[in-house]
Write a protein that holds these residues in place. Structure first.
Motif, short mmCIF file in Angstrom:
data_model
loop_
_atom_site.label_atom_id
_atom_site.label_comp_id
_atom_site.label_asym_id
_atom_site.label_seq_id
_atom_site.Cartn_x
_atom_site.Cartn_y
_atom_site.Cartn_z
N LYS A 76 0.96 -1.08 0.01
CA LYS A 76 -0.01 -0.25 0.10
C LYS A 76 0.84 1.16 -0.06
O LYS A 76 2.04 1.19 0.39
N GLY A 77 0.64 2.36 -0.64
CA GLY A 77 1.53 3.43 -0.81
C GLY A 77 0.70 4.82 -1.28
O GLY A 77 -0.43 4.70 -1.52
N PHE A 78 1.45 5.81 -1.49
CA PHE A 78 0.93 6.80 -2.12
C PHE A 78 1.99 7.55 -2.79
O PHE A 78 3.16 7.33 -2.35
N THR A 79 1.72 8.14 -4.06
CA THR A 79 2.86 8.57 -4.99
C THR A 79 2.92 10.01 -4.75
O THR A 79 3.99 10.81 -5.40
N GLY A 80 2.22 10.84 -4.04
CA GLY A 80 2.27 12.13 -3.87
C GLY A 80 0.89 12.77 -4.54
O GLY A 80 0.60 13.86 -4.34
N CYS A 81 0.53 11.98 -5.33
CA CYS A 81 -0.63 12.11 -5.94
C CYS A 81 -1.96 11.32 -6.39
O CYS A 81 -2.91 11.55 -5.97
N ASN A 82 -1.53 9.86 -6.11
CA ASN A 82 -2.13 8.77 -6.24
C ASN A 82 -1.83 7.53 -5.39
O ASN A 82 -0.88 7.47 -4.81
N HIS A 83 -2.61 6.77 -5.20
CA HIS A 83 -2.56 5.52 -4.16
C HIS A 83 -1.95 4.23 -5.05
O HIS A 83 -2.00 4.16 -6.28
N ILE A 84 -1.02 3.68 -4.30
CA ILE A 84 -0.23 2.51 -4.88
C ILE A 84 -0.84 1.14 -4.45
O ILE A 84 -0.95 1.15 -3.03
N THR A 85 -1.08 0.30 -5.03
CA THR A 85 -1.35 -1.11 -4.61
C THR A 85 -0.63 -2.05 -5.41
O THR A 85 0.01 -1.68 -6.49
N GLY A 86 -0.45 -3.42 -5.17
CA GLY A 86 0.23 -4.41 -5.73
C GLY A 86 0.65 -5.40 -4.53
O GLY A 86 -0.04 -5.41 -3.54
N SER A 87 1.57 -6.26 -4.95
CA SER A 87 2.11 -7.34 -4.13
C SER A 87 3.52 -7.39 -4.37
O SER A 87 4.22 -6.73 -5.01
N TYR A 88 4.12 -8.32 -3.21
CA TYR A 88 5.62 -8.16 -3.12
C TYR A 88 6.22 -9.67 -2.92
O TYR A 88 5.17 -10.31 -2.07
N SER A 89 7.28 -9.81 -2.84
CA SER A 89 7.68 -11.12 -2.35
C SER A 89 9.44 -10.91 -1.84
O SER A 89 9.82 -10.01 -2.52
N VAL A 90 9.45 -11.32 -0.73
CA VAL A 90 10.80 -11.06 -0.27
C VAL A 90 11.66 -12.48 0.16
O VAL A 90 10.89 -13.74 0.32
N ASN A 91 12.83 -12.53 -0.24
CA ASN A 91 13.67 -13.79 0.10
C ASN A 91 14.86 -13.40 1.03
O ASN A 91 15.71 -12.58 0.54
N THR A 92 15.10 -13.65 2.13
CA THR A 92 16.01 -13.34 3.07
C THR A 92 16.94 -14.45 3.34
O THR A 92 18.06 -14.48 4.17
N THR A 93 16.69 -15.75 2.82
CA THR A 93 17.48 -16.95 2.78
C THR A 93 18.91 -16.69 1.85
O THR A 93 20.02 -17.46 2.53
N SER A 94 18.99 -16.07 0.86
CA SER A 94 20.15 -15.89 0.28
C SER A 94 21.16 -14.86 0.67
O SER A 94 20.86 -14.28 1.81
N SER A 95 22.39 -14.81 0.25
CA SER A 95 23.40 -13.94 0.76
C SER A 95 22.61 -12.44 0.87
O SER A 95 23.23 -11.59 1.22
N GLN A 96 21.98 -12.32 -0.35
CA GLN A 96 21.54 -10.86 -0.77
C GLN A 96 19.95 -10.94 -0.45
O GLN A 96 19.32 -11.94 -0.55
N GLN A 97 19.56 -9.85 0.20
CA GLN A 97 17.98 -9.76 0.46
C GLN A 97 17.24 -9.34 -0.47
O GLN A 97 17.33 -8.38 -1.10
#
Length: 156
Positions: A76-97
């Protein structure tokens, strides 16, 4: 005899001064450690400070741009003008997050201010490949490991 008392008095004053100074520096070090933060990626309010090397300035009366990653893998978010929606995925098991944003959508309200920011945030989020949190700062990186956004955790 008076000179011995003067020396003892002088030594006592010096010892007290050094003791107080030592206590103060220990206290300041402890305070610095206690205020050191590593805000969590998930469910923090991340205010956008810079996108694609452009500093984000917020005019008086204008809402700031932000994103918030929810526990249900939704953004969820805001751009300064409009709202943002979407999805995300995270992987913290690798050497890089790794962090990837998917299905980023924005509302389509026309604004007299903030439209240039609006048009740069959604495409930038699509390019995010990884992240790093340092204190209260979030850095988003593309696949070439270039910083493409800087954000700050805001506490209410």
């Amino acid at each position: 005899m008076k000179s011995i008392y003067k020396i003892y008095t002088y030594l006592i004053v010096v010892i007290c001064f050094l003791s107080i100074s030592a206590c103060q520096s220990i206290t300041e070090a402890k305070l610095a450690q206690s205020y050191k933060s590593n805000a969590p990626l998930i469910n923090s309010y991340w205010k956008m400070l810079e996108v694609n090397k452009q500093t984000i300035l917020v005019s008086e009366g204008q809402r700031e741009a932000f994103i918030q990653l929810r526990h249900n893998n939704k953004i969820k978010g805001f751009t300064g003008c409009n709202h943002i929606t979407g999805s995300y995925s995270v992987n913290t098991t690798s050497s890089q997050q790794t962090l990837r944003f998917n299905k980023i959508n924005t509302t389509e309200k026309f604004c007299t201010e903030g439209m240039e920011l609006q048009t740069s945030i959604a495409p930038m989020l699509q390019k995010v490949n990884s992240y790093k949190i340092s204190g209260d700062s979030l850095f988003l990186y593309n696949k070439n490991n270039d910083v493409i956004a800087k954000l700050a955790s805001i506490y209410f």
